[in-house]
Design an enzyme around this catalytic site. Structure first.
Site, PDB file in Angstrom:
ATOM      1  NE  ARG A   1      44.596  38.629  49.725  1.00 43.79           N
ATOM      2  CZ  ARG A   1      44.623  39.388  48.645  1.00 43.79           C
ATOM      3  NH1 ARG A   1      45.071  40.625  48.721  1.00 43.79           N
ATOM      4  NH2 ARG A   1      44.195  38.938  47.491  1.00 43.79           N
TER       5      ARG A   1
ATOM      6  CG  HIS B   1      45.685  34.994  44.373  1.00 43.88           C
ATOM      7  ND1 HIS B   1      44.477  34.796  45.031  1.00 43.88           N
ATOM      8  CD2 HIS B   1      45.714  36.321  44.057  1.00 43.88           C
ATOM      9  CE1 HIS B   1      43.840  35.959  45.107  1.00 43.88           C
ATOM     10  NE2 HIS B   1      44.563  36.892  44.522  1.00 43.88           N
TER      11      HIS B   1
ATOM     12  CD  GLN C   1      43.558  37.571  39.976  1.00 49.05           C
ATOM     13  OE1 GLN C   1      43.291  38.284  40.940  1.00 49.05           O
ATOM     14  NE2 GLN C   1      43.131  37.844  38.746  1.00 49.05           N
TER      15      GLN C   1
ATOM     16  CG  ASP D   1      51.516  39.725  40.347  1.00 46.46           C
ATOM     17  OD1 ASP D   1      50.962  40.820  40.564  1.00 46.46           O
ATOM     18  OD2 ASP D   1      51.696  38.868  41.244  1.00 46.46           O
TER      19      ASP D   1
ATOM     20  CB  CYS E   1      46.366  39.325  39.558  1.00 43.84           C
ATOM     21  SG  CYS E   1      47.953  39.877  40.208  1.00 43.84           S
TER      22      CYS E   1
ATOM     23  NE  ARG F   1      39.844  37.163  42.500  1.00 44.33           N
ATOM     24  CZ  ARG F   1      40.628  37.695  43.451  1.00 44.33           C
ATOM     25  NH1 ARG F   1      41.486  38.640  43.150  1.00 44.33           N
ATOM     26  NH2 ARG F   1      40.593  37.263  44.708  1.00 44.33           N
TER      27      ARG F   1
HETATM   28  N1  NVA Z   1      51.791  38.668  43.864  1.00 47.28           N
HETATM   29  C1  NVA Z   1      50.947  39.672  44.467  1.00 47.28           C
HETATM   30  C2  NVA Z   1      49.517  39.433  44.124  1.00 47.28           C
HETATM   31  C3  NVA Z   1      48.539  40.453  44.639  1.00 47.28           C
HETATM   32  C4  NVA Z   1      47.139  40.147  44.303  1.00 47.28           C
HETATM   33  C5  NVA Z   1      51.155  39.675  45.967  1.00 47.28           C
HETATM   34  O1  NVA Z   1      51.224  38.592  46.569  1.00 47.28           O
HETATM   35  O2  NVA Z   1      51.265  40.752  46.543  1.00 47.28           O
HETATM   36  N1   CP Z   2      44.161  40.540  42.616  1.00 46.39           N
HETATM   37  C1   CP Z   2      43.916  40.622  43.930  1.00 46.39           C
HETATM   38  O1   CP Z   2      43.843  39.625  44.668  1.00 46.39           O
HETATM   39  O2   CP Z   2      43.689  41.902  44.354  1.00 46.39           O
HETATM   40  P1   CP Z   2      43.571  42.393  45.867  1.00 46.39           P
HETATM   41  O3   CP Z   2      44.924  42.268  46.485  1.00 46.39           O
HETATM   42  O4   CP Z   2      43.108  43.825  45.765  1.00 46.39           O
HETATM   43  O5   CP Z   2      42.574  41.524  46.575  1.00 46.39           O
END
Ligand code: NVA
Ligand code: CP
Length: 308
Positions: free
Chosen positions: A102, A129, A132, A224, A264, A292
């Site tokens: 990540r 992502h 997800q 989101d 998500c 997930r």
């Molecule tokens: N769009 C959000 C998704 C988190 C799972 C982010 O990138 O922070």
């Molecule tokens: N939806 C998601 O990826 O959650 P986290 O940021 O908690 O991993």
């Protein structure tokens, strides 16, 4: 399938097979049947951003598959102090069987895959992502018993979730409408690539700035956060811009009566969605979060299990 960097890289068949395998693994796990498909394998999990679901579901998933997860915070490994992606990829490939990462830049994940010799799984970048969205498709299938011919509506920021959702829906033949405010739309290249797949699977892609148009007749309504990780300084302006894109009772009324609500997570109640919707009867968010685990187990089994 060598890596999971983007759903667009997968064939329609590969996406469908992952969903089928996820379903099988879920049902086995519910019955208490062990499936140690990755016995003796190790997954390194590099995190340069926060996470609850991704971290826990990958870690638990690897254990359930009989393997060993290794949490590698970028604050602790040398990558965070400037060691190159090239050296990191080469070195980790000597120790472990796969990497979940990540981070911020999609190109860093692609470089990791290019320079290393082990599978790389995208656990979220600023752009995409994919894990997800596999879980989301699994969830919609559980609720609706099909994907093809359904309509997905996404309302809010044209971010990593919106991008992967475009790719995912196009792969499985699900119509998708995305409504974003002007200036916060999806990446044009991603829209075009998704349209290529949509032509193959016979579904439609609608890009609009009108949330009502997007939600009309939808089987699933997705939103989101308006402020993704790394955008914290823009919060005030974003909240102003996105206000008309809140998923609330009035907006959801345009969807099908039996539409499900997806997010998500993490969610910010009172911003992108009202409490009555996210905590209401149409919300599928915790099934989505659970999925997930099952979807990623399928990804890991597929990528690491087939390694010689
Ligand atoms: N769009 C959000 C998704 C988190 C799972 C982010 O990138 O922070
Ligand atoms: N939806 C998601 O990826 O959650 P986290 O940021 O908690 O991993």
């Amino acid at each position: 399938m060598q890596h999971l960097l983007s759903l667009h890289d997968l064939t329609v068949e590969e996406v469908k097979n992952l969903l089928l395998l996820a379903k099988k693994l879920k049902s086995e796990q519910k019955k208490g049947l062990a499936h140690p498909l990755l016995k003796g394998k190790t997954l390194g999990m590099i995190f340069s951003k926060s996470s609850t679901r991704t971290r826990v579901s990958f870690e638990v998933g690897m254990v359930q598959l009989g393997g060993h997860p290794l949490f590698l915070s970028s604050n602790d490994i040398q990558l965070g102090r400037g060691e190159t992606i090239y050296d990191t990829a080469k070195v980790l490939s000597r120790y472990i069987d796969g990497i979940m990462i990540r981070t911020f830049k999609q190109s860093d994940i692609e470089d990791l895959a290019t320079y290393g010799s082990i599978p790389v799984i995208n656990g979220l970048t600023d752009l995409l992502h994919p894990c997800q969205i596999l879980a989301d498709l699994l969830t919609v299938h559980e609720y609706k018993s099909k994907l093809e011919g359904l309509k997905m509506a996404y309302v809010g920021d044209g971010n990593n979730i919106a991008h992967s959702l475009l790719y995912g829906c196009a792969k499985v033949g699900m119509d998708i409408a995305v409504a974003t405010p002007k200036g916060y739309g999806c990446d044009a290249e991603i829209i075009e690539k998704a349209k290529d797949d949509a032509r193959l699977t016979g579904c439609s892609i609608t890009i609009t700035d009108d949330p009502v148009e997007a939600v009309k007749g939808a089987d699933a309504v997705y939103t989101d956060t308006w402020v993704s990780m790394g955008q914290e300084k823009e919060k005030e302006e974003r909240v102003k811009m996105f206000k008309p894109y809140q998923v609330n009772k009035e907006l959801l009324a345009f969807a099908k009566q039996d539409a499900i609500f997806l997010h998500c997570l993490p969610a910010y109640r009172g911003f992108e969605v009202t409490e009555d919707i996210i905590d209401g009867p149409q919300s599928a968010i915790f099934d989505e979060a659970e999925n997930r685990l099952h979807a990623q187990k399928a990804v890991m089994a597929q990528l690491l299990g087939s390694q010689k």
